[in-house]
Write an enzyme that holds these catalytic residues in place. Structure first.
Site, PDB file in Angstrom:
ATOM      1  CG  HIS A 174      -1.994  -0.990   1.274  1.00  0.00           C
ATOM      2  ND1 HIS A 174      -1.787  -2.327   1.509  1.00  0.00           N
ATOM      3  CD2 HIS A 174      -3.329  -0.844   1.128  1.00  0.00           C
ATOM      4  CE1 HIS A 174      -2.956  -2.962   1.501  1.00  0.00           C
ATOM      5  NE2 HIS A 174      -3.913  -2.088   1.274  1.00  0.00           N
TER       6      HIS A 174
ATOM      7  CD1 TRP B 294      -7.798   3.313   1.176  1.00  0.00           C
ATOM      8  CD2 TRP B 294      -5.801   3.421   2.194  1.00  0.00           C
ATOM      9  NE1 TRP B 294      -7.492   2.055   1.658  1.00  0.00           N
ATOM     10  CE2 TRP B 294      -6.284   2.089   2.280  1.00  0.00           C
ATOM     11  CE3 TRP B 294      -4.560   3.721   2.750  1.00  0.00           C
ATOM     12  CZ2 TRP B 294      -5.576   1.077   2.925  1.00  0.00           C
ATOM     13  CZ3 TRP B 294      -3.849   2.710   3.389  1.00  0.00           C
ATOM     14  CH2 TRP B 294      -4.352   1.413   3.471  1.00  0.00           C
TER      15      TRP B 294
ATOM     16  CD  GLU C 271      -8.839  -4.341  -2.346  1.00  0.00           C
ATOM     17  OE1 GLU C 271      -9.056  -3.167  -2.039  1.00  0.00           O
ATOM     18  OE2 GLU C 271      -8.963  -5.296  -1.548  1.00  0.00           O
TER      19      GLU C 271
ATOM     20  CD1 TRP D  79      -9.432   0.826  -2.200  1.00  0.00           C
ATOM     21  CD2 TRP D  79     -11.476   0.872  -3.087  1.00  0.00           C
ATOM     22  NE1 TRP D  79      -9.743  -0.456  -2.622  1.00  0.00           N
ATOM     23  CE2 TRP D  79     -10.987  -0.455  -3.162  1.00  0.00           C
ATOM     24  CE3 TRP D  79     -12.764   1.144  -3.601  1.00  0.00           C
ATOM     25  CZ2 TRP D  79     -11.735  -1.497  -3.716  1.00  0.00           C
ATOM     26  CZ3 TRP D  79     -13.496   0.103  -4.153  1.00  0.00           C
ATOM     27  CH2 TRP D  79     -12.982  -1.189  -4.195  1.00  0.00           C
TER      28      TRP D  79
ATOM     29  CE1 TYR E  34     -11.623  -8.349   3.669  1.00  0.00           C
ATOM     30  CE2 TYR E  34     -11.289  -7.517   1.444  1.00  0.00           C
ATOM     31  CZ  TYR E  34     -10.773  -7.952   2.659  1.00  0.00           C
ATOM     32  OH  TYR E  34      -9.413  -7.990   2.850  1.00  0.00           O
TER      33      TYR E  34
ATOM     34  CD  GLU F 282      -6.905  -7.770   0.604  1.00  0.00           C
ATOM     35  OE1 GLU F 282      -7.913  -7.228   1.095  1.00  0.00           O
ATOM     36  OE2 GLU F 282      -5.959  -7.122   0.131  1.00  0.00           O
TER      37      GLU F 282
ATOM     38  CD1 TRP G 119      -7.441  -6.986   5.887  1.00  0.00           C
ATOM     39  CD2 TRP G 119      -5.998  -7.869   4.441  1.00  0.00           C
ATOM     40  NE1 TRP G 119      -6.469  -6.040   5.625  1.00  0.00           N
ATOM     41  CE2 TRP G 119      -5.568  -6.560   4.748  1.00  0.00           C
ATOM     42  CE3 TRP G 119      -5.223  -8.633   3.550  1.00  0.00           C
ATOM     43  CZ2 TRP G 119      -4.402  -5.985   4.192  1.00  0.00           C
ATOM     44  CZ3 TRP G 119      -4.067  -8.068   3.004  1.00  0.00           C
ATOM     45  CH2 TRP G 119      -3.681  -6.767   3.328  1.00  0.00           C
ATOM     46  NE  ARG G 120      -4.791  -4.702   9.093  1.00  0.00           N
ATOM     47  CZ  ARG G 120      -4.371  -4.121  10.210  1.00  0.00           C
ATOM     48  NH1 ARG G 120      -3.435  -4.660  10.940  1.00  0.00           N
ATOM     49  NH2 ARG G 120      -4.902  -2.974  10.591  1.00  0.00           N
TER      50      ARG G 120
END
Ligand code: BMA
Length: 369
Positions: A123, A134, A185, A190, A256, A290, A321-322
């Protein structure tokens, strides 16, 4: 018309014959080729289960040697481990989720030593504005392409990523293979590299430049490259920014669950079908790069939703994911159960299912040999 059909036939035959069973990097190391072939050719064994930051922390704990939420629940580690390089570009000693880079290297070596698979995302900050990943701004991607005002800065950031990756070595000094998940993504709006924040052509150029730089300038040959969108609803949408078959090893998407399980299962199943088709026709490794259902409020989610949706589909790996746990802003984030969590019993059933592969399964396989 006949001639046209004949040409079409010849083209598809030659594409089939040329379909390479090796990474896009023709100089990939032996272990990297072995990983590629394992992921590509053994999907009938099931899918590798992965987890982001698994060894660093979990819900209610941090940096406890040998610990993992997945291990607390199942007695076994995941087969695949995700890590994140955000802020390495700024020379920080910890990443954007406070994981120290030196500890991360240790976790990566530890997992590789027991036969685990490593994937890394980044990121990276916005190189034009200095804001976060972002914070999109017009012209960001164009600014880091060759000839752009921030190209030198971007190369400097890539140098830091490259030295991290070059420092990952196994016991015999061999480079540890890593699935590098660049510009993930990229169909969403975003991130500064995503959606409407750049043109498809700009992203394709950026992708090719980045792969070329890491592979040819920095001489890294321990990388497989994963291209992944967020949820998507057509082949065209997934392909919009696709840089080309010669630039991608793994084809994936992130998804998600945010609503009811029934709807998610349907959408997820449908998307898996699309991905499978894309990956098969382009000779790529399909993966769920993810996923998650934050907080896991559905106690039978693993077997009744996730596994059900995967039925009849083939994927090389999936990565949850985390498990950040409670966060400073009062929210929480976790995508695999911890001991005592409501979906833990169901996760054990999921673990036992023949289609799910965890650390003990891949250790036996000796993927890298
Ligand atoms: C997001 C969240 C954030 C995290 C970011 C980068 O999905 O988990 O808390 O900082 O990923 O890892």
């Amino acid at each position: 018309m006949r001639l046209f059909l004949f040409i079409l036939f010849l083209t598809s035959v030659s594409t089939g014959l040329l379909a390479q069973n090796e990474p896009i990097d023709k100089n990939a190391t032996r272990e990297t080729v072995a990983l590629y072939q394992r992921l590509k050719n053994s999907m009938d064994k099931g899918f590798l289960f992965g987890h982001q930051d698994d060894l660093a922390y979990g819900v209610g704990w941090k940096y406890s040697p040998g610990r993992s939420d997945i291990k607390d629940v199942t007695g076994d580690y995941p087969a695949l481990y995700g890590w994140e390089l955000g802020r390495i570009e700024l020379d920080h000693s910890v990443n954007l989720d406070s994981v120290p880079f030196d500890k991360m290297k240790g976790f990566i070596r530890e997992a590789y030593d027991r036969g685990g698979v490593i994937t890394i995302s980044w990121h990276l900050n916005n190189p034009l504005t200095g804001g976060s990943a972002w914070q999109p701004a017009p012209g960001t991607v164009a600014s880091i392409l060759p000839g752009g005002e921030k190209n030198a800065l971007y190369k400097n950031w890539l140098d830091k990523v490259a030295s991290f990756l070059a420092d990952l070595k196994g016991k015999k000094g061999e480079p540890i293979p890593v699935i590098l998940r660049l510009f993930h993504e990229l169909n969403g709006n975003w991130f500064w590299w995503g959606g409407k924040n750049c043109t498809p052509d700009e992203l394709k150029q950026l992708w090719r430049f980045t792969v070329g730089y890491l592979r040819d300038e920095k001489g890294l040959h321990n990388l497989l490259y994963a291209y992944n969108t967020d949820r998507f609803s057509s082949e065209e949408a997934w392909l919009e920014k696709y840089p080309g078959d010669e630039w991608v090893d793994v084809a994936g998407f992130d998804i998600y669950q945010r609503g009811p399980s029934v709807e998610f299962r349907q959408e997820f199943g449908k998307t898996l079908g699309l991905l499978e088709k894309i990956a098969a026709s382009r000779n790529k490794i399909p993966a769920l790069t993810e996923f998650g259902f934050n907080g896991l409020p559905d106690s039978s989610w693993w077997t009744q939703t996730f596994l059900k949706a995967l039925e009849g589909h083939q994927l090389a790996y999936v990565m949850a994911w985390r498990n950040a746990g409670n966060k400073k802003d009062g929210s929480h984030e976790f995508y695999v159960p911890y001991k005592g969590q409501g979906s833990a019993a169901d996760f054990i059933e999921f673990y036992k299912d023949g289609r799910t592969l965890f650390q003990k399964d891949v250790t036996k396989e000796k993927i890298y040999q």
